[in-house]
Design an enzyme around this catalytic site. Structure first.
Site, mmCIF file in Angstrom:
data_model
loop_
_atom_site.group_PDB
_atom_site.id
_atom_site.type_symbol
_atom_site.label_atom_id
_atom_site.label_comp_id
_atom_site.label_asym_id
_atom_site.label_seq_id
_atom_site.Cartn_x
_atom_site.Cartn_y
_atom_site.Cartn_z
ATOM 1 N N ASN A 1 -5.983 9.470 6.890
ATOM 2 C CA ASN A 1 -7.300 8.872 6.678
ATOM 3 C C ASN A 1 -7.161 7.377 6.401
ATOM 4 O OD1 ASN A 1 -10.009 8.500 6.214
ATOM 5 N ND2 ASN A 1 -9.946 9.211 4.099
ATOM 6 N N HIS B 1 -5.695 -0.491 5.539
ATOM 7 C CA HIS B 1 -5.568 0.313 6.769
ATOM 8 C C HIS B 1 -6.699 0.160 7.780
ATOM 9 C CE1 HIS B 1 -7.986 2.794 4.135
ATOM 10 N NE2 HIS B 1 -6.964 3.305 3.486
ATOM 11 N N ASP C 1 0.825 2.584 3.813
ATOM 12 C CA ASP C 1 -0.009 3.649 3.250
ATOM 13 C C ASP C 1 0.854 4.913 3.050
ATOM 14 O OD1 ASP C 1 -2.055 5.156 2.235
ATOM 15 O OD2 ASP C 1 -3.295 5.122 4.040
ATOM 16 N N ARG D 1 2.563 8.761 -6.491
ATOM 17 C CA ARG D 1 2.242 10.120 -7.003
ATOM 18 C C ARG D 1 2.589 10.368 -8.464
ATOM 19 N NH1 ARG D 1 -1.187 10.542 -2.964
ATOM 20 N NH2 ARG D 1 -0.311 11.232 -0.990
ATOM 21 N N PHE E 1 -4.637 14.623 3.872
ATOM 22 C CA PHE E 1 -4.413 13.438 4.696
ATOM 23 C C PHE E 1 -3.154 12.709 4.226
ATOM 24 C CE2 PHE E 1 -9.105 13.912 4.810
ATOM 25 C CZ PHE E 1 -9.325 13.863 6.173
ATOM 26 N N GLY E 2 -2.369 12.162 5.152
ATOM 27 C CA GLY E 2 -1.297 11.267 4.720
ATOM 28 C C GLY E 2 -0.020 11.383 5.521
ATOM 29 N N HIS F 1 -10.916 0.315 0.563
ATOM 30 C CA HIS F 1 -10.825 1.488 1.447
ATOM 31 C C HIS F 1 -12.194 1.641 2.100
ATOM 32 C CE1 HIS F 1 -9.722 5.835 2.291
ATOM 33 N NE2 HIS F 1 -11.046 5.881 2.365
ATOM 34 N N HIS G 1 0.842 -1.205 0.000
ATOM 35 C CA HIS G 1 0.000 0.000 0.000
ATOM 36 C C HIS G 1 0.877 1.255 0.000
ATOM 37 C CE1 HIS G 1 -4.002 1.876 1.483
ATOM 38 N NE2 HIS G 1 -3.281 2.776 0.855
HETATM 39 ZN ZN LIG Z 1 -7.125 4.327 1.857
#
Ligand SMILES: [Zn+2]
Length: 424
Positions: free
Chosen positions: A278, A232, A305, A64, A323-324, A179, A60
């Site tokens: 998230n 996740h 993630d 980009r 988020f991230g 997700h 995961h």
């Molecule tokens: Zn996700």
């Protein structure tokens, strides 16, 4: 050149091996595993007092590229992975353009071949443009090289679309990575809904947002007999659904991230935007449930993630920040220090969740094991190596980690992909 790794503590969960062995690598494969291997013209690596594991696989990752190369590229993401101890990564399709056509899948594979020091496996979108409405041409994407399908970042809200996706995935013998989020419930939420969201006056994302979706998708996986992998996992209620489904032999697997295990919603009091993720950091109770589920073998995989963002994007008010968390270069040390070296889980389970299990779930037959004939992908660990997380030393293009400055024990010290040393 042949590579000989000598005197390492070889741990291979697949075969149950845990002993001091030599390993010979030649032309991309493991060719010999014995207590003593000698030979001429070999490059020898002394792995005494080190653990030699099958190459780690992060299933995961957000790379980009194409479209957001200011955050990360296939090249920099792969460099970060190698430094983090990963030999393979699977990248999510929420790029620009979305990986929902053969052209994008082929672009990622060709860029990876040209520029990436680790194996890169593209995950294609379930629905066109990640819009949740029309399915992509999953057969064509599979044949182009998509290893699995996901709309990660977005839930598939329409139950019929999800059911069709599962039906096709079964026909194609592939995997849907899920997700789990109900957007009507999570809406504009920033953090976990609970004591701290009320205290801090931030809009909350309730546990039910994840629980309802995982429950629905387990029902659909059961009905279609398809394989679904929960991305996740973060809340106790979702863990309960997972446990029940596994007991009933539904084809469901699940992953958890280091940040959901090591941080909780109380940390949001710092208003640090690098903690905004998230699904959000959950309560201590949820963290406890996740750890118990790992110990009881209900959670299959550790995944990062890895979600890089530029400093400019994160250097804003918390409700505006994306988020991230940047994960590839911190995960192994975090998990070795906080779980393995603290005896919460054994090293063998750690390796199974980093390599054996993701290889099995993704159908990578020649990876995730140390066996003669399998791919020469290895991760070498020093369990008591002391490290300090320094985001300024990241090979990733981005720096968005909440773990900067953490002192940890345990680190990847060498990463070998296809018989070649890619780190250090
Ligand atoms: Zn996700």
């Amino acid at each position: 050149m042949k590579l000989l790794i000598k005197n390492g503590r070889v741990i291979d969960p697949q075969s149950g091996t845990d002993e001091t062995l030599d390993i010979l690598l030649d032309r991309g494969k493991i060719t010999e595993i014995k207590p003593k291997i000698e030979g001429k013209g070999l490059k020898v690596i002394d792995a005494s007092r080190l653990v030699v594991a099958p190459g780690f696989i992060d299933m995961h990752v957000h790379l980009r590229e194409p479209g957001n190369e200011e955050k990360e590229t296939i090249k920099t993401g792969a460099l970060a992975a190698a430094k983090g101890g990963y030999t393979s990564i699977a990248c999510m399709p929420n790029t620009a353009p979305v990986n929902d056509t053969r052209g994008v899948t082929e672009y990622i594979l060709s860029e990876a071949k040209r520029n990436a020091v680790v194996n890169v496996f593209p995950i294609a979108a379930v629905t066109r443009g990640l819009c949740g409405e029309m399915l992509t041409d999953m057969a064509d994407l599979s044949s182009a090289g998509a290893i699995a399908f996901s709309d990660d970042g977005q839930p598939i809200e329409n139950s019929l679309v999800m059911r069709r996706a599962l039906e096709y995935s079964k026909l194609l013998d592939t995997l849907i990575i899920d997700h789990c989020e109900d957007k009507n419930l999570s809406s504009e939420g920033i953090m976990h809904e609970g004591y701290y969201s009320y205290k801090l006056g931030m809009k909350g994302i309730p546990s039910s947002s994840e629980e309802i979706t995982i429950a629905r998708d387990i029902i659909l996986a059961k009905e279609t007999d398809a394989r679904v992998h929960i991305a996740h996992l973060s809340v106790k209620g979702a863990v309960e659904h997972l446990k029940k489904a596994k007991k009933e032999n539904v084809k469901v697997t699940a992953e958890v991230t280091p940040h959901h295990l090591l941080l909780n919603d109380s940390h949001m009091e710092s208003f640090n935007t690098d903690l905004k993720v998230n699904p959000p950091l959950r309560s201590k109770d949820d963290v406890h449930a996740l750890l118990e589920a790992i110990k009881e073998d209900y959670i299959d995989v550790f995944a990062t993630d890895h979600a890089p963002h530029t400093p400019d994007e994160k250097d804003v008010e918390i409700d505006q920040a994306p988020f991230g968390i940047n994960g590839l270069e911190t995960a192994v040390s975090l998990l070795l220090d906080k779980l393995v070296n603290k005896n919460i889980i054994g090293i063998e389970k750690f390796i199974a969740m980093m390599s054996t299990n993701p290889a099995r779930i993704l159908g990578l037959e020649n990876k995730g094991k140390i066996a003669v004939g399998s791919d020469a992908d290895l991760t070498i660990l020093k369990l008591h190596q002391e490290v300090v997380v320094d985001k300024n030393q990241f090979r990733s293009k981005s720096r968005n980690t909440p773990f900067h400055g953490w002192k940890l024990k345990g680190a990847p010290v060498m990463t070998i992909v296809g018989g070649k040393i890619v780190y250090p």
